[in-house]
Scaffold this active site. Structure first.
Site, PDB file in Angstrom:
ATOM      1  CG  ASP A  26       0.164  -9.571 -15.181  1.00 53.13           C
ATOM      2  OD1 ASP A  26      -0.499  -8.460 -15.031  1.00 53.13           O
ATOM      3  OD2 ASP A  26       1.173  -9.545 -14.324  1.00 53.13           O
ATOM      4  CG  LEU A  87       6.135   1.718  -5.982  1.00 51.01           C
ATOM      5  CD1 LEU A  87       6.455   2.772  -5.162  1.00 51.01           C
ATOM      6  CD2 LEU A  87       7.332   0.952  -6.499  1.00 51.01           C
ATOM      7  N   GLY A  88       3.788  -2.799  -4.794  1.00 52.50           N
ATOM      8  CA  GLY A  88       2.837  -3.446  -3.892  1.00 52.50           C
ATOM      9  C   GLY A  88       3.643  -4.596  -3.380  1.00 52.50           C
ATOM     10  CG  ASP A 161       2.499  -4.950   5.996  1.00 50.59           C
ATOM     11  OD1 ASP A 161       2.545  -3.752   5.910  1.00 50.59           O
ATOM     12  OD2 ASP A 161       1.289  -5.723   5.739  1.00 50.59           O
ATOM     13  CG  PHE A 162       6.532  -0.807   2.554  1.00 49.77           C
ATOM     14  CD1 PHE A 162       7.021  -1.762   1.967  1.00 49.77           C
ATOM     15  CD2 PHE A 162       7.170   0.634   2.878  1.00 49.77           C
ATOM     16  CE1 PHE A 162       8.241  -1.567   1.169  1.00 49.77           C
ATOM     17  CE2 PHE A 162       8.457   0.702   2.082  1.00 49.77           C
ATOM     18  CZ  PHE A 162       8.972  -0.453   1.273  1.00 49.77           C
ATOM     19  NE  ARG A 163      -0.324  -2.250   6.093  1.00 50.60           N
ATOM     20  CZ  ARG A 163      -1.334  -2.985   5.704  1.00 50.60           C
ATOM     21  NH1 ARG A 163      -2.472  -2.136   5.576  1.00 50.60           N
ATOM     22  NH2 ARG A 163      -1.253  -4.234   4.834  1.00 50.60           N
ATOM     23  N   GLY A 209      -0.442  -1.175  -3.430  1.00 56.39           N
ATOM     24  CA  GLY A 209      -0.597  -0.867  -1.903  1.00 56.39           C
ATOM     25  C   GLY A 209       0.491   0.198  -1.266  1.00 56.39           C
ATOM     26  CD  GLU A 212      -3.383   1.998  -4.942  1.00 58.06           C
ATOM     27  OE1 GLU A 212      -4.233   1.561  -4.412  1.00 58.06           O
ATOM     28  OE2 GLU A 212      -3.488   1.243  -6.111  1.00 58.06           O
ATOM     29  CD  GLU A 263      -3.178  -5.633 -11.016  1.00 61.97           C
ATOM     30  OE1 GLU A 263      -3.442  -5.676  -9.714  1.00 61.97           O
ATOM     31  OE2 GLU A 263      -2.314  -6.152 -11.345  1.00 61.97           O
TER      32      GLU A 263
HETATM   33  P1  AMP Z   1      -0.187  -4.893  -2.667  1.00 65.38           P
HETATM   34  O1  AMP Z   1       0.511  -6.135  -3.141  1.00 65.38           O
HETATM   35  O2  AMP Z   1      -0.690  -3.806  -3.729  1.00 65.38           O
HETATM   36  O3  AMP Z   1      -1.645  -5.150  -1.977  1.00 65.38           O
HETATM   37  O4  AMP Z   1       0.460  -3.924  -1.499  1.00 65.38           O
HETATM   38  C1  AMP Z   1       1.088  -4.477  -0.332  1.00 65.38           C
HETATM   39  C2  AMP Z   1       2.138  -3.584   0.538  1.00 65.38           C
HETATM   40  O5  AMP Z   1       1.217  -2.108   0.458  1.00 65.38           O
HETATM   41  C3  AMP Z   1       2.310  -4.051   1.925  1.00 65.38           C
HETATM   42  O6  AMP Z   1       3.691  -3.760   1.860  1.00 65.38           O
HETATM   43  C4  AMP Z   1       1.424  -3.082   2.597  1.00 65.38           C
HETATM   44  O7  AMP Z   1       2.054  -2.637   3.768  1.00 65.38           O
HETATM   45  C5  AMP Z   1       1.437  -1.746   1.564  1.00 65.38           C
HETATM   46  N1  AMP Z   1      -0.187  -0.957   2.102  1.00 65.38           N
HETATM   47  C6  AMP Z   1      -1.136  -1.436   1.805  1.00 65.38           C
HETATM   48  N2  AMP Z   1      -2.207  -0.734   2.568  1.00 65.38           N
HETATM   49  C7  AMP Z   1      -1.313   0.146   3.154  1.00 65.38           C
HETATM   50  C8  AMP Z   1      -1.878   1.541   3.894  1.00 65.38           C
HETATM   51  N3  AMP Z   1      -2.898   1.878   4.172  1.00 65.38           N
HETATM   52  N4  AMP Z   1      -0.658   2.212   4.258  1.00 65.38           N
HETATM   53  C9  AMP Z   1       0.741   1.948   4.130  1.00 65.38           C
HETATM   54  N5  AMP Z   1       0.870   0.796   3.502  1.00 65.38           N
HETATM   55  C10 AMP Z   1       0.143   0.048   2.876  1.00 65.38           C
END
Ligand code: AMP
Length: 277
Positions: A26, A87-88, A161-163, A209, A212, A263
């Protein structure tokens, strides 16, 4: 992550004896950054003895996404200065200058840089000693708190979790709103820093996440990119959820894009390249 990765290699060796196994690091892409970017301003002997340096995590994603930006803009990545915002749950920003990663926000470990789901990101290292003393904890215990109980979760007190965060902010929760603003502010600061590091920027790209899917966070970040000549089209931004899209206006000097990362595909491609070599 390495013990789990080794289990995969051992299982594949058992199931398919004699087949080549490929490990794709990575950090491969980020490791080529210059000394001035990867060295820490601590006694040089620690670099020599323990290899304490910035390593370039998320490199597979930064490489894949920056390559894709070149394709989408109909240009060679070697002719572009690109800032990638991954930004995940883990998050990092990188500066990709003419196809090479020249700086990235994660450090010796993934703890440095942006505020993340549960990681603090950048902070004064003296805080570790201060909390350890006040709370009667070891340094390792405080670092564990910085990795697992901090960031968006720690600051908001709601969720990593951003949601959940967006929902709470919409419902009027002040901590959630402040966390969203602090998160975007930090991404904005890194974009400014990396534009300076490359002495310019042609494209800013959002991935993973949050990058996107979360138009609200991207809009908050765009408050800090105007001075670079990057103008986000708020309607295009809102429509870009989980798809490849240009989200800047046609007049914008810097192109802003959303590019879903992949990835797994990047790793498969590297594997094919190596076994065919
Ligand atoms: P990742 O590590 O790339 O899977 O990203 C996880 C983050 O992305 C978490 O904070 C999720 O809340 C956010 N996320 C994933 N899907 C969505 C979505 N459809 N709408 C808003 N945030 C999302």
């Amino acid at each position: 992550h390495n013990p789990a990765n080794l289990m995969g290699i051992e299982a594949a060796e058992a199931a398919m004896p004699g087949k080549p196994n490929v490990a794709v690091w990575d950090t491969g892409f980020g490791m080529k950054m210059p000394e001035k970017a990867y060295l820490y301003a601590i006694p040089h002997e620690y670099y020599e003895k323990y290899s304490i340096r910035r390593y370039g995590f998320h490199g597979t994603s930064h490489d894949f996404v920056s390559k894709r930006v070149g394709e989408l803009l109909g240009k060679d990545r070697k002719d572009l200065k690109i800032i990638v915002c991954h930004l995940g749950n883990g998050a990092s920003v990188s500066a990709v200058d003419h196809g090479k990663s020249v700086d990235t926000s994660m450090g010796l470990t993934p703890l440095e840089g942006l505020m993340m789901g549960t990681r603090s990101g950048d902070m004064d290292p003296a805080i570790v000693g201060f909390i350890a003393e006040k709370e009667n904890l070891t340094a390792a215990e405080v670092i564990n708190i910085c990795n697992k109980n901090s960031g968006v979760l720690g600051l908001s007190g709601i969720s990593s979790d951003f949601r959940d965060l967006v929902e709470a902010a919409a419902a009027g929760n002040d901590h959630a709103q402040t966390t969203l603003e602090a998160y975007a502010y930090r991404v904005g600061k890194y974009i400014g820093a990396y534009a300076a590091a490359m002495n310019g920027v042609d494209a800013i790209v959002f991935t993973a996440g949050i990058g996107e899917n979360n138009a609200q966070v991207r809009a908050l970040i765009s408050q800090y990119t105007g001075f670079l000549g990057c103008e986000i089209d708020l309607e295009k931004n809102k429509a870009a959820v989980g798809v490849e899209a240009v989200i800047s206006t046609p007049e914008s000097k810097v192109t802003a894009l959303v590019v879903p990362t992949n990835e797994e595909l990047a790793i498969a491609r590297e594997t094919v390249r190596l076994v065919n070599a």
